[in-house]
Design an enzyme around this catalytic site. Structure first.
Site, PDB file in Angstrom:
ATOM      1  N   PRO A 112     -22.187  51.259  54.433  1.00 13.25           N
ATOM      2  CA  PRO A 112     -21.601  49.977  55.096  1.00 13.25           C
ATOM      3  C   PRO A 112     -21.375  49.127  53.780  1.00 13.25           C
ATOM      4  O   PRO A 112     -20.044  48.352  54.013  1.00 13.25           O
ATOM      5  CB  PRO A 112     -22.756  49.597  55.792  1.00 13.25           C
ATOM      6  CG  PRO A 112     -23.663  50.752  56.554  1.00 13.25           C
ATOM      7  CD  PRO A 112     -23.459  51.828  55.146  1.00 13.25           C
ATOM      8  N   LYS A 115      -8.645  47.619  47.683  1.00 16.74           N
ATOM      9  CA  LYS A 115      -9.103  47.919  49.077  1.00 16.74           C
ATOM     10  C   LYS A 115      -9.537  46.354  49.596  1.00 16.74           C
ATOM     11  O   LYS A 115      -9.051  45.859  50.681  1.00 16.74           O
ATOM     12  CB  LYS A 115     -10.345  48.780  48.949  1.00 16.74           C
ATOM     13  CG  LYS A 115     -10.849  48.948  50.468  1.00 16.74           C
ATOM     14  CD  LYS A 115      -9.951  49.387  51.818  1.00 16.74           C
ATOM     15  CE  LYS A 115     -10.861  49.261  53.019  1.00 16.74           C
ATOM     16  NZ  LYS A 115     -10.033  49.703  54.080  1.00 16.74           N
TER      17      LYS A 115
HETATM   18  P1  NDP Z   1     -20.617  52.513  60.280  1.00 14.17           P
HETATM   19  O1  NDP Z   1     -21.651  51.356  60.504  1.00 14.17           O
HETATM   20  O2  NDP Z   1     -20.305  53.303  61.494  1.00 14.17           O
HETATM   21  O3  NDP Z   1     -21.704  53.803  59.890  1.00 14.17           O
HETATM   22  C1  NDP Z   1     -22.225  53.340  58.664  1.00 14.17           C
HETATM   23  C2  NDP Z   1     -23.165  54.685  58.179  1.00 14.17           C
HETATM   24  O4  NDP Z   1     -24.028  54.421  57.164  1.00 14.17           O
HETATM   25  C3  NDP Z   1     -24.187  55.293  59.752  1.00 14.17           C
HETATM   26  O5  NDP Z   1     -24.110  56.406  59.660  1.00 14.17           O
HETATM   27  C4  NDP Z   1     -25.510  54.747  58.904  1.00 14.17           C
HETATM   28  O6  NDP Z   1     -26.382  55.683  59.591  1.00 14.17           O
HETATM   29  C5  NDP Z   1     -25.476  55.141  57.534  1.00 14.17           C
HETATM   30  N1  NDP Z   1     -26.325  54.206  56.727  1.00 14.17           N
HETATM   31  C6  NDP Z   1     -26.464  52.881  56.570  1.00 14.17           C
HETATM   32  N2  NDP Z   1     -27.614  52.828  55.596  1.00 14.17           N
HETATM   33  C7  NDP Z   1     -27.885  53.821  55.477  1.00 14.17           C
HETATM   34  C8  NDP Z   1     -28.707  54.329  54.291  1.00 14.17           C
HETATM   35  N3  NDP Z   1     -29.454  53.407  53.950  1.00 14.17           N
HETATM   36  N4  NDP Z   1     -28.766  55.774  54.110  1.00 14.17           N
HETATM   37  C9  NDP Z   1     -28.206  56.592  54.726  1.00 14.17           C
HETATM   38  N5  NDP Z   1     -27.118  56.446  55.502  1.00 14.17           N
HETATM   39  C10 NDP Z   1     -27.063  55.011  55.882  1.00 14.17           C
HETATM   40  O7  NDP Z   1     -19.683  52.233  59.313  1.00 14.17           O
HETATM   41  P2  NDP Z   1     -18.214  52.830  58.871  1.00 14.17           P
HETATM   42  O8  NDP Z   1     -18.179  54.159  59.024  1.00 14.17           O
HETATM   43  O9  NDP Z   1     -17.302  52.157  60.115  1.00 14.17           O
HETATM   44  O10 NDP Z   1     -17.760  52.197  57.724  1.00 14.17           O
HETATM   45  C11 NDP Z   1     -18.381  52.673  56.494  1.00 14.17           C
HETATM   46  C12 NDP Z   1     -17.716  52.009  55.296  1.00 14.17           C
HETATM   47  O11 NDP Z   1     -16.286  52.466  55.469  1.00 14.17           O
HETATM   48  C13 NDP Z   1     -17.740  50.527  55.325  1.00 14.17           C
HETATM   49  O12 NDP Z   1     -17.555  50.130  54.006  1.00 14.17           O
HETATM   50  C14 NDP Z   1     -16.361  50.275  56.017  1.00 14.17           C
HETATM   51  O13 NDP Z   1     -15.842  48.748  55.493  1.00 14.17           O
HETATM   52  C15 NDP Z   1     -15.412  51.056  55.598  1.00 14.17           C
HETATM   53  N6  NDP Z   1     -14.264  51.624  56.320  1.00 14.17           N
HETATM   54  C16 NDP Z   1     -14.381  51.692  57.754  1.00 14.17           C
HETATM   55  C17 NDP Z   1     -13.339  51.651  58.417  1.00 14.17           C
HETATM   56  C18 NDP Z   1     -13.492  51.798  60.086  1.00 14.17           C
HETATM   57  O14 NDP Z   1     -12.239  51.697  60.692  1.00 14.17           O
HETATM   58  N7  NDP Z   1     -14.515  51.912  60.555  1.00 14.17           N
HETATM   59  C19 NDP Z   1     -11.853  52.008  57.904  1.00 14.17           C
HETATM   60  C20 NDP Z   1     -11.892  52.020  56.395  1.00 14.17           C
HETATM   61  C21 NDP Z   1     -13.057  51.719  55.662  1.00 14.17           C
HETATM   62  P3  NDP Z   1     -27.431  55.171  60.877  1.00 14.17           P
HETATM   63  O15 NDP Z   1     -26.395  54.859  61.863  1.00 14.17           O
HETATM   64  O16 NDP Z   1     -28.089  56.500  61.092  1.00 14.17           O
HETATM   65  O17 NDP Z   1     -28.120  53.858  60.529  1.00 14.17           O
END
Ligand code: NDP
Length: 286
Positions: A69, A173
Site C-alpha cells: 500500500p 507516478k
Molecule cells: P490493496 O489495499 O488492495 O492491497 C494491498 C495488499 O498488500 C493486500 O494484499 C495486503 O494484504 C498487503 N499487505 C499490506 N500490508 C502488508 C504487509 N505488512 N505484509 C505483506 N502484505 C501486506 O492495494 P492495491 O493493490 O490497490 O494497491 C497496491 C499499490 O498499488 C498501492 O501503492 C497503490 O497506490 C498502487 N496502485 C493501485 C492501483 C489500483 O487501481 N488499485 C493502480 C495503480 C497503482 P492483506 O489484505 O492480507 O492485509
C-alpha cells in the site's frame, strides 16, 4: 524463458491479478498470507508455493516483486531485519508500490550495499490493467537491470518506460496521481452539473469526449459516477496517500489545485476510506 523463482509480496487489488498473470506465463510463484488468506489459496490452487513470512519468500526466490500500500509497508516489510538477512547479491527486487522517491532511494541504498539489483517500477492502468496484463510501468533504475527483467515485467504489462534513475519511477507516478486525483474531482463536478442541467449522459460522453474539456478520467468514471457505484477499484485512502506524496514533493512550489485536492481526499478519508477514490465527489452528486 529464463527459469526464475518469483517472490510476490502484496496480493491485493493489483498484486493478485498481476501474480496470476505471472503464473499463466509459467513463473514459479512464492507467496505468503498477510491478513487475508484468499489470494494465497487462489494462487496455490494454480501451483504457487506458500511460505510463512516475507523473509522465507526472499530466501526462496531469485526475483522479488512487491506492490504494497504505502511507504510504511515498504519500510516494515522490505527493510525488516528478517528480509535484509536473506538478501544475497544474485537476487533482484522489482518494487512496484506507489510510494515516495525518498523511500525508494533509501531502499535502493540499503539493497545496493547487499549487492541486490533493484528496479523502481510503479504501475498505472488500474485493476483492469492488472487483470488484462496491460499495465504501464514507469521504471527508474539501470537499463541493464531493466533488460534482464523485461520479459518478466511484460508478463504483467503492455508498456514499459525507463524514465531515469532510482526514484524517477516513483516521482513520475506521483505526478500522474496528482493529475488523476484532480481530474477525478473535476469529473465528479462535471457529472453533477450535467445532471442538474439535464444533459444526457451519452451526450456528455460524446460531446465532451471530442471537445477541449475531454479527460481520460471523465470517460473512465462516467458510468460509475452516474450509477453511484463506489466499489473499489482504487481505494480513496490510497489516492490520498498519492496526492500527499505529490504535495510533499512540491513543498517549495505553489500548487493550489493539488493542495485543494489533498484537502478533499483528507476530508473524506475517514468516511470513505475503502470506497473507490471517485467517492471524493459523492457529496457533489445529488
Ligand atoms: P490493496 O489495499 O488492495 O492491497 C494491498 C495488499 O498488500 C493486500 O494484499 C495486503 O494484504 C498487503 N499487505 C499490506 N500490508 C502488508 C504487509 N505488512 N505484509 C505483506 N502484505 C501486506 O492495494 P492495491 O493493490 O490497490 O494497491 C497496491 C499499490 O498499488 C498501492 O501503492 C497503490 O497506490 C498502487 N496502485 C493501485 C492501483 C489500483 O487501481 N488499485 C493502480 C495503480 C497503482 P492483506 O489484505 O492480507 O492485509
Amino acid at each position: 524463458m529464463e527459469l526464475q523463482r518469483v517472490g510476490f509480496i502484496g496480493l491485493g487489488a493489483m498484486g493478485l491479478p498481476m501474480a496470476k498473470n505471472l503464473q499463466k506465463k509459467g513463473y514459479e510463484l512464492h507467496v505468503s498470507a498477510h491478513n487475508n488468506r484468499n489470494p494465497v489459496e487462489e494462487l496455490k490452487s494454480n501451483g504457487a508455493i506458500e511460505h510463512n513470512s516475507a523473509s522465507e519468500i526472499v530466501a526462496n526466490c531469485d526475483v522479488l516483486i512487491s506492490i504494497l500500500p504505502t511507504d510504511n509497508e515498504i519500510e516494515s516489510v522490505l527493510l525488516s531485519e528478517g528480509v535484509l538477512n536473506e538478501l544475497t547479491p544474485e537476487k533482484r527486487l522489482i518494487e512496484m508500490t506507489s510510494g515516495s522517491a525518498d523511500m525508494m532511494k533509501k531502499l535502493y541504498k540499503i539493497y545496493q550495499e547487499k549487492g541486490v539489483s533493484v528496479l523502481d517500477a510503479p504501475v498505472s492502468g488500474g485493476t483492469a490493467g492488472a487483470e488484462n496484463g496491460t499495465l504501464t510501468v514507469m521504471v527508474g533504475g539501470d537499463e541493464g537491470v531493466l533488460e534482464e527483467s523485461r520479459e518478466l515485467i511484460m508478463a504483467m504489462a503492455a508498456k514499459i518506460y525507463l524514465v531515469g534513475s532510482i526514484g524517477a519511477g516513483k516521482a513520475i507516478k506521483a505526478i500522474n496521481q496528482m493529475l488523476a486525483g484532480i481530474h477525478m474531482i473535476a469529473s465528479a463536478e462535471a457529472v453533477a452539473l450535467a445532471e442538474e442541467l439535464e444533459i444526457d449522459k451519452e451526450q456528455l460522453r460524446n460531446v465532451i469526449g471530442s471537445s477541449s474539456g475531454a479527460s481520460w478520467m471523465l470517460n473512465a468514471k462516467l458510468d460509475s459516477l452516474t450509477e453511484r457505484n463506489f466499489e473499489p477499484g482504487f481505494k480513496l485512502r490510497l489516492m490520498k496517500k498519492d496526492v500527499k506524496i505529490a504535495v510533499d514533493e512540491a513543498s517549495k512550489l505553489s500548487l493550489p489545485l493539488a493542495n485543494t485536492a489533498l484537502e478533499l481526499y483528507e476530508k473524506y478519508e475517514g468516511e470513505y476510506c475503502d470506497l473507490d477514490f471517485s467517492a471524493v465527489g459523492k457529496k457533489s452528486l445529488k
